[in-house]
Design a protein around this motif. Structure first.
Motif, PDB file in Angstrom:
ATOM      1  N   GLU A 299       0.836  -1.192   0.000  1.00 50.31           N
ATOM      2  CA  GLU A 299       0.000   0.000   0.000  1.00 50.31           C
ATOM      3  C   GLU A 299       0.881   1.256   0.000  1.00 50.31           C
ATOM      4  N   SER A 300       0.536   2.170  -0.891  1.00 54.06           N
ATOM      5  CA  SER A 300       1.303   3.398  -1.040  1.00 54.06           C
ATOM      6  C   SER A 300       0.589   4.503  -0.248  1.00 54.06           C
ATOM      7  N   VAL A 301       1.249   5.014   0.799  1.00 59.10           N
ATOM      8  CA  VAL A 301       0.556   5.886   1.742  1.00 59.10           C
ATOM      9  C   VAL A 301       1.349   7.159   2.044  1.00 59.10           C
ATOM     10  N   VAL A 302       0.649   8.300   2.077  1.00 65.64           N
ATOM     11  CA  VAL A 302       1.233   9.512   2.657  1.00 65.64           C
ATOM     12  C   VAL A 302       0.334   9.936   3.815  1.00 65.64           C
ATOM     13  N   THR A 303       0.897  10.712   4.745  1.00 64.64           N
ATOM     14  CA  THR A 303       0.105  11.104   5.910  1.00 64.64           C
ATOM     15  C   THR A 303       0.404  12.540   6.332  1.00 64.64           C
ATOM     16  N   SER A 304      -0.526  13.085   7.092  1.00 63.95           N
ATOM     17  CA  SER A 304      -0.260  14.283   7.866  1.00 63.95           C
ATOM     18  C   SER A 304      -0.051  13.807   9.297  1.00 63.95           C
ATOM     19  N   TYR A 305      -0.171  14.708  10.275  1.00 59.81           N
ATOM     20  CA  TYR A 305      -0.058  14.287  11.675  1.00 59.81           C
ATOM     21  C   TYR A 305      -1.265  13.458  12.089  1.00 59.81           C
ATOM     22  N   ALA A 306      -2.347  13.530  11.316  1.00 58.62           N
ATOM     23  CA  ALA A 306      -3.593  12.926  11.781  1.00 58.62           C
ATOM     24  C   ALA A 306      -4.251  11.986  10.795  1.00 58.62           C
ATOM     25  N   LEU A 385      -4.587  17.883   6.212  1.00 60.68           N
ATOM     26  CA  LEU A 385      -4.296  17.196   4.951  1.00 60.68           C
ATOM     27  C   LEU A 385      -2.803  16.936   4.812  1.00 60.68           C
ATOM     28  N   PRO A 386      -2.432  15.768   4.251  1.00 61.00           N
ATOM     29  CA  PRO A 386      -1.016  15.535   3.954  1.00 61.00           C
ATOM     30  C   PRO A 386      -0.518  16.557   2.929  1.00 61.00           C
ATOM     31  N   LEU A 387       0.787  16.847   2.968  1.00 62.57           N
ATOM     32  CA  LEU A 387       1.356  17.843   2.064  1.00 62.57           C
ATOM     33  C   LEU A 387       2.236  17.198   1.006  1.00 62.57           C
ATOM     34  N   GLN A 388       2.267  17.820  -0.167  1.00 55.17           N
ATOM     35  CA  GLN A 388       3.217  17.448  -1.212  1.00 55.17           C
ATOM     36  C   GLN A 388       4.239  18.570  -1.269  1.00 55.17           C
ATOM     37  N   LEU A 389       5.449  18.298  -0.790  1.00 60.12           N
ATOM     38  CA  LEU A 389       6.483  19.318  -0.736  1.00 60.12           C
ATOM     39  C   LEU A 389       7.071  19.453  -2.137  1.00 60.12           C
ATOM     40  N   ASP A 390       7.002  20.662  -2.669  1.00 56.70           N
ATOM     41  CA  ASP A 390       7.269  20.879  -4.081  1.00 56.70           C
ATOM     42  C   ASP A 390       8.371  21.918  -4.232  1.00 56.70           C
ATOM     43  N   THR A 391       9.582  21.464  -4.475  1.00 55.66           N
ATOM     44  CA  THR A 391      10.682  22.399  -4.682  1.00 55.66           C
ATOM     45  C   THR A 391      11.770  21.740  -5.527  1.00 55.66           C
ATOM     46  N   ALA A 392      12.470  22.562  -6.279  1.00 56.04           N
ATOM     47  CA  ALA A 392      13.579  22.048  -7.080  1.00 56.04           C
ATOM     48  C   ALA A 392      14.881  22.130  -6.297  1.00 56.04           C
ATOM     49  N   ASP A 393      14.833  22.754  -5.124  1.00 59.53           N
ATOM     50  CA  ASP A 393      16.041  22.975  -4.333  1.00 59.53           C
ATOM     51  C   ASP A 393      16.176  21.866  -3.280  1.00 59.53           C
ATOM     52  N   PRO A 394      17.211  20.994  -3.424  1.00 64.05           N
ATOM     53  CA  PRO A 394      17.315  19.874  -2.489  1.00 64.05           C
ATOM     54  C   PRO A 394      17.517  20.308  -1.032  1.00 64.05           C
ATOM     55  N   ALA A 400      12.438  20.960   4.785  1.00 60.60           N
ATOM     56  CA  ALA A 400      10.989  20.805   4.932  1.00 60.60           C
ATOM     57  C   ALA A 400      10.630  19.378   5.345  1.00 60.60           C
ATOM     58  N   LEU A 401      11.319  18.403   4.756  1.00 58.19           N
ATOM     59  CA  LEU A 401      11.048  17.003   5.115  1.00 58.19           C
ATOM     60  C   LEU A 401      11.345  16.761   6.584  1.00 58.19           C
ATOM     61  N   ARG A 402      12.383  17.431   7.063  1.00 57.43           N
ATOM     62  CA  ARG A 402      12.797  17.233   8.445  1.00 57.43           C
ATOM     63  C   ARG A 402      11.720  17.715   9.414  1.00 57.43           C
ATOM     64  N   VAL A 403      11.157  18.880   9.154  1.00 62.83           N
ATOM     65  CA  VAL A 403      10.161  19.403  10.103  1.00 62.83           C
ATOM     66  C   VAL A 403       8.759  18.880   9.833  1.00 62.83           C
ATOM     67  N   TYR A 404       8.583  18.139   8.739  1.00 59.17           N
ATOM     68  CA  TYR A 404       7.237  17.692   8.396  1.00 59.17           C
ATOM     69  C   TYR A 404       6.744  16.639   9.390  1.00 59.17           C
ATOM     70  N   ASN A 405       5.536  16.838   9.878  1.00 61.82           N
ATOM     71  CA  ASN A 405       4.960  15.932  10.874  1.00 61.82           C
ATOM     72  C   ASN A 405       4.084  14.892  10.176  1.00 61.82           C
ATOM     73  N   GLY A 406       4.739  13.926   9.527  1.00 66.20           N
ATOM     74  CA  GLY A 406       4.001  12.892   8.805  1.00 66.20           C
ATOM     75  C   GLY A 406       4.896  12.267   7.748  1.00 66.20           C
ATOM     76  N   LYS A 407       4.273  11.563   6.799  1.00 60.55           N
ATOM     77  CA  LYS A 407       5.016  11.012   5.658  1.00 60.55           C
ATOM     78  C   LYS A 407       4.562  11.803   4.431  1.00 60.55           C
ATOM     79  N   ALA A 408       5.482  12.556   3.849  1.00 59.27           N
ATOM     80  CA  ALA A 408       5.119  13.532   2.820  1.00 59.27           C
ATOM     81  C   ALA A 408       5.147  12.946   1.418  1.00 59.27           C
ATOM     82  N   LEU A 409       4.508  13.663   0.487  1.00 56.73           N
ATOM     83  CA  LEU A 409       4.730  13.433  -0.929  1.00 56.73           C
ATOM     84  C   LEU A 409       5.906  14.329  -1.305  1.00 56.73           C
ATOM     85  N   ILE A 410       6.865  13.784  -2.001  1.00 52.89           N
ATOM     86  CA  ILE A 410       8.065  14.530  -2.351  1.00 52.89           C
ATOM     87  C   ILE A 410       8.023  14.841  -3.848  1.00 52.89           C
TER      88      ILE A 410
END
Lengths: 808, 197
Positions: A299-306, A385-394, A400-410
């Motif tokens: 199962e392919s899953v992303v999450t927010s904190y909730a 809602l879960p977030l999709q972090l959208d940036t070209a800058d690694p 952003a991934l570090r502070v994200y409270n969940g499993k993000a879409l990258i």
């Protein structure tokens, strides 16, 4: 033997409670149990040994609260090694013959993380890191993070453990009666998040008795491919004849836990109220059982904190509106650091049915890494809602991934070597589902075959990093049919083949298909329907678009993924969307006279946002923006403000009017942007903040709203703000006024320090203070220039300063 | 020595008292305000699932005019007065949970009038929770409970929060935490000592 090796073949017995046993040995109420590692090592060893004797494979050290919030580093350097030695000694002395291991036990800090508490995420990581470092040096076999009731703090602890050791890390949460963590995460959220962050085993402990935790453990088994463990309490405590008694007996406890083993749980023990007797009963009940094999989950899953969103079933809608590309007003908001504007975009998309929000804040005028980080924090505080972090800058992506409270879409990686080398290590470390664009060094292949081949290469490269295909979401790229008549056909074919040949999920940015053509929504929605029919798993789109949402709900109803057409019916009933007008008032008990004045002024007086907005828009066709402010908005507000000062109008009504005025201002702002000019502020620049240590900001936000309404330019620094930061901002803005708020007596010293700092460095800058614990006398004593008992007072003071400045 | 045991109260919240909400809001009934309150009540229905109360009972003695609880003398005249005549004391921690803070934070950014109203509802809810708990304890113990006396009242220093938190294990039991500035999180929370006579 390595614990993970042992675990592959064997059911593992953990230990039971520590606190209850230490109380029985004389630990006083409120006494810190970790001190006993040094004061009474023999008592601690005795407890560990009793567990090993009862059959435990793993005992955890008496270090639940051994962190720098409760002890100095020097104390920890003594306490933690002593705790490890106490467990090691028990291991040497036990009569048990089973293989035995010692786990470094890590409990929560006891503080809530920011923004709802005052502990910063990175500070939490450092606190855990200190404990981990000392524990690892003292020589343990694994790390056990347990009883965590907040997903964010769990992430901080797990990150610290992974960054400061190579040991296996077991992570366990305490779930409440509603089956969620105290801060809202469900078992499926924790399963996705912890597996993504690399936990070696995932568990549930404490909380309640075994029967209540059984469904949670079973759900964890179903959701992850990691081993699951269970450590329940011995039921609920109560007092009998002056003694604490738990209501589940060792036998009943063991029988219930046995069911969990039957459901696939691979390690079991107990928490509060359990004793070696419980572990012995457990050993007898399950000792001879072989654990069930772990099934690999796809199962392919992303999450927010909730909440969690999974791909591959009902199509997922990713809202695209948080993005400055082609949006003047949004770009302006980013440049002005208007976070509230971004949040409003988020809430509107949520209301309109988005499942995930794309977050892109890249524009040359801003520091993208900082802003992405900040907006991620702000969004996850108030939007589920879960977030999709959208940036070209690694760099921005990692922060952003570090502070994200969940499993993000990258968003995103592509077939270029450099891109994969930058993104995959981040996805591996922090977890996430990666959007993979099927392009490479040679560009976008013209054929579906070419795009599938790139997808295959990306899949192989990801596997080398240990990233499973369930954590990739392929975007075979939408190109406009205005340039190439076959463009849509190729994309659709690629969607279908990636799904069928590679067994992977797909996502498309739908609206590119109509670029350069008229009435784009017609093409977009039809293309969207076609893609869904070919098996598209997700789309990045504008949830505010009626056409797209119609296509979506109709497709779900027609494809059998909308039981009883419930979602379709709900959508159809509110289609077209009703306006967001709230509070339709009855005409009685008028506190504010509404006779005379324009529609706009009535709307403001009565606090009706939608009509204020509509009226402002209408008036702007014939009235200049500045005239609208001076002759319509401000007089209406002023009437309400006077009513408030004369106690005819109450604060909620004043605020509703202010909000309606703000809605009208928003139209003014858009009109000004269209002209290319900027809103003219009223000369006076104001900086506002809640002082260091204080995390409640309702009062401050009210003052800000009113000041803005009266045309002042306000920089809001937020809450819990260091004095030096306030000074820096005031200096940078050449602020004439700084407004400070404090709620607690304990934070008044911070306020006083801020006032002193400002007066020393910026003598021309006035400081106004307010808040529940202040009064005029105290404010005067701390050197503030003005004390305001309510929000209008601050406005009047700013007006008087502004008058003086104009007079100069 | 009596063993110290922390118990949990089955925290079912009583219905909302709209009059109390208005009182906390410092407003009078009016069409706009009533509509606002109804909207907010509907919104916070799902936000109160994290509510909890943990408590423990302790013997109470007096030494030199001060209350002694778990062997520790609490140097507060006002507390001693509030507990006078009691032989036992109830220590309690209560919270409506972080969901309410999340809602307040959301509207604080989006619509401060709602934030203000939700804040008032939060105040009403936490008091209602404490009242419900005390009523049940009164029934259970068959005795009269005194007033709820919290750290920061009278001459009982706010820093006594640290002691109360250590005794009650609030973070673990109900997810109630204490910040560096002695601010409780979630914000709609109460700790108190209550005399049992």
């Amino acid at each position: 033997m390595h614990i993970l090796e042992f675990m592959k073949e064997h059911l593992v017995l953990l230990d039971g409670g520590m606190g209850t046993l230490l109380q029985a040995k004389g630990l006083a109420a409120g006494e810190l149990p970790e001190r006993w590692n040094l004061a009474y090592p023999e008592r601690i060893t005795e407890v560990h040994r009793a567990y090993f004797d009862a059959g435990s494979h793993i005992v955890s050290t008496n270090t639940f609260g051994a962190n720098t919030l409760h002890y100095t580093s020097a104390e920890l350097e003594e306490i933690i090694p002593a705790a490890v030695e106490n467990a090691r000694r028990a291991q040497r002395e036990t009569v048990g013959t089973q293989p035995t291991f010692v786990a470094l036990d890590i409990g929560p800090t006891g503080r809530l993380l920011s923004p709802f508490g005052d502990l910063d995420f990175e500070d939490a990581v450092s606190i855990f890191a200190t404990t981990v470092e000392i524990g690892v040096r003292a020589g343990v076999d694994l790390i056990l993070i347990e009883t965590m009731n907040d997903s964010y703090e769990t992430k901080a602890a797990l990150l610290a453990a992974k960054e400061h050791s190579t040991l296996p890390v077991f992570v366990s949460n305490a779930y409440g009666e509603d089956g969620k963590l105290m801060t809202g995460a469900t078992p499926s959220v924790m399963a996705a998040m912890l597996e993504g962050l690399g936990a070696d085993a995932i568990g549930v402990n404490c909380s309640r008795g075994p029967a209540a935790l059984l469904p949670i453990a079973t759900e964890l088994v179903a959701r992850t491919s990691r081993p699951i463990f269970l450590k329940p309490n011995a039921g609920l405590p109560h007092i009998e004849n002056g003694r604490t008694v738990y209501d589940v007996s060792p036998e009943a406890f063991a029988e219930c836990v046995k069911l969990a083993v039957g459901n696939g749980v691979r390690a079991v023990g107990g928490c509060c109220g359990t004793t070696p007797e419980y572990i012995r009963a457990l050993s007898q009940a399950v000792g001879a059982m072989t654990p069930l094999p772990i099934e690999k989950k796809s199962e392919s899953v992303v999450t927010s904190y909730a909440s969690s969103v999974s791909f591959g079933k009902t199509p997922v809608l990713i809202g695209e509106r948080i993005n400055p590309t082609g949006k003047k007003r949004f770009r302006q908001a980013l440049i002005e650091h208007d976070i509230d504007y971004v949040l409003r975009e988020a809430f509107r998309q949520e209301t309109n049915g988005a499942h995930v929000l794309d977050v892109n804040v890249g524009t040359p005028e801003v520091d993208e890494a900082s802003l992405l980080c900040e907006i991620t924090r702000e969004l996850q505080a108030v939007c589920a809602l879960p977030l999709q972090l959208d940036t070209a800058d690694p760099v921005a992506m990692e922060r952003a991934l570090r502070v994200y409270n969940g499993k993000a879409l990258i968003n995103s990686v592509n077939g270029k070597k450099e891109s994969m080398e930058q993104i995959f290590p981040l996805a591996k470390k922090y977890g996430g589902v990666v959007v993979a664009l099927t392009l490479d060094e040679n560009g976008i292949p013209e054929t579906a075959q070419g795009r599938v081949e790139i997808a295959r290469r990306i899949l192989e490269a990801a596997a080398e990093y240990g990233i499973d295909k369930k954590d990739l979401l392929f975007d075979p790229l939408t190109l406009t049919v205005s340039a190439d008549a076959n463009a849509a056909r190729v994309t659709l074919e690629a969607v279908e083949r990636i799904r069928n040949e590679l067994g992977c999920n797909t996502s498309l940015g739908v609206s590119n298909v109509s670029f350069g053509l008229p009435r784009r929504e017609m093409l977009n929605s039809t293309f969207f329907s076609m893609a869904l029919e070919r098996g598209l798993s997700a789309a990045i789109l504008n949830p505010d678009s009626q056409d797209m949402m119609r296509a979506y709900y109709a497709f779900c109803a027609l494809s059998g993924s909308d039981a009883q057409c419930a979602s379709y019916i709900a959508f159809a009933e509110k289609c077209p969307m009703p306006s967001n007008t709230t509070a339709v008032a009855t005409e009685s008990k008028e506190a504010v006279p509404t006779d005379g004045g324009s529609e706009l002024q009535n709307a403001i007086r009565k606090g009706r946002c939608e009509s204020a907005k509509k009226e402002a828009k209408r008036l702007l066709e014939s009235v200049s923006p500045t005239d609208l402010i001076a002759h319509w908005i401000v007089p209406a507000l002023d009437a309400v403000g006077k009513g408030f000062e004369e106690k005819r109008v109450y604060l909620p009504q004043l605020l509703m009017s202010a909000e309606a005025a703000k809605a009208a201002f928003e139209e003014v702002k858009c009109a000004l942007l269209k002209d290319g000019s900027h809103a003219k502020a009223r000369g006076l620049s104001v900086v506002i903040a809640t002082v260091k240590g204080d995390i409640h900001d309702i009062g401050k936000n009210i003052v800000r709203l009113l000041l803005e309404n009266y045309g002042f330019e306000v920089l809001d620094l937020g809450k819990d703000v260091e004095p030096a930061r306030i000074l820096d901002a005031a200096r940078e803005r050449s602020a004439s006024l700084v407004c400070l708020s404090a709620l607690m007596t304990t934070t008044l010293p911070a306020m006083e320090e801020t006032v002193r700092l400002l007066h020393d460095a910026l003598p021309q800058c006035k400081v106004a203070v307010g808040g529940a614990v202040l009064n005029g006398e105290y404010a005067h004593r701390m050197g503030a220039d003005f004390y305001s008992a309510d929000a209008m007072g601050a406005v009047r003071y700013a007006e008087s300063l502004s008058g003086t400045e104009r007079g100069k | 020595m009596t063993q110290h045991a922390i118990e949990l109260f089955d925290a079912s919240l009583p219905p909302v008292d709209r009059g109390e909400v208005l009182r906390y809001l410092r407003a009078r009934e009016s069409g706009e305000v009533d509509a606002l309150i109804e909207d907010c009540l509907a919104e916070c229905e799902g936000a109160l699932t994290g509510a909890g109360v943990c408590y423990c009972r302790a013997e109470l003695r007096f030494e030199n005019g001060f209350a002694v609880i778990f062997g520790q003398t609490i140097e507060s005249h006002d507390l001693a007065r509030a507990l006078a005549g009691c032989r036992e004391v109830l220590l309690l921690g209560a919270t409506v949970g972080v969901g309410m803070d999340r809602l307040i934070a959301k509207y604080s950014r989006l619509c401060p009038s709602r934030a203000l109203c939700l804040d008032a509802i939060g105040d009403e809810r936490i008091e209602a929770l404490c009242d419900a708990f005390c009523a049940q304890m009164q029934q259970k113990t068959g005795s009269t409970l005194g007033m709820r006396f919290s750290p920061g009242y009278g001459d009982l220093p706010l820093s006594y929060q640290r002691e109360l938190f250590a005794i009650l294990d609030c973070p673990r039991k109900i997810g109630l935490t204490l910040g560096e500035s002695l601010l409780m999180s979630p914000s709609k929370s109460v700790t108190a000592l209550v005399g049992i006579s």
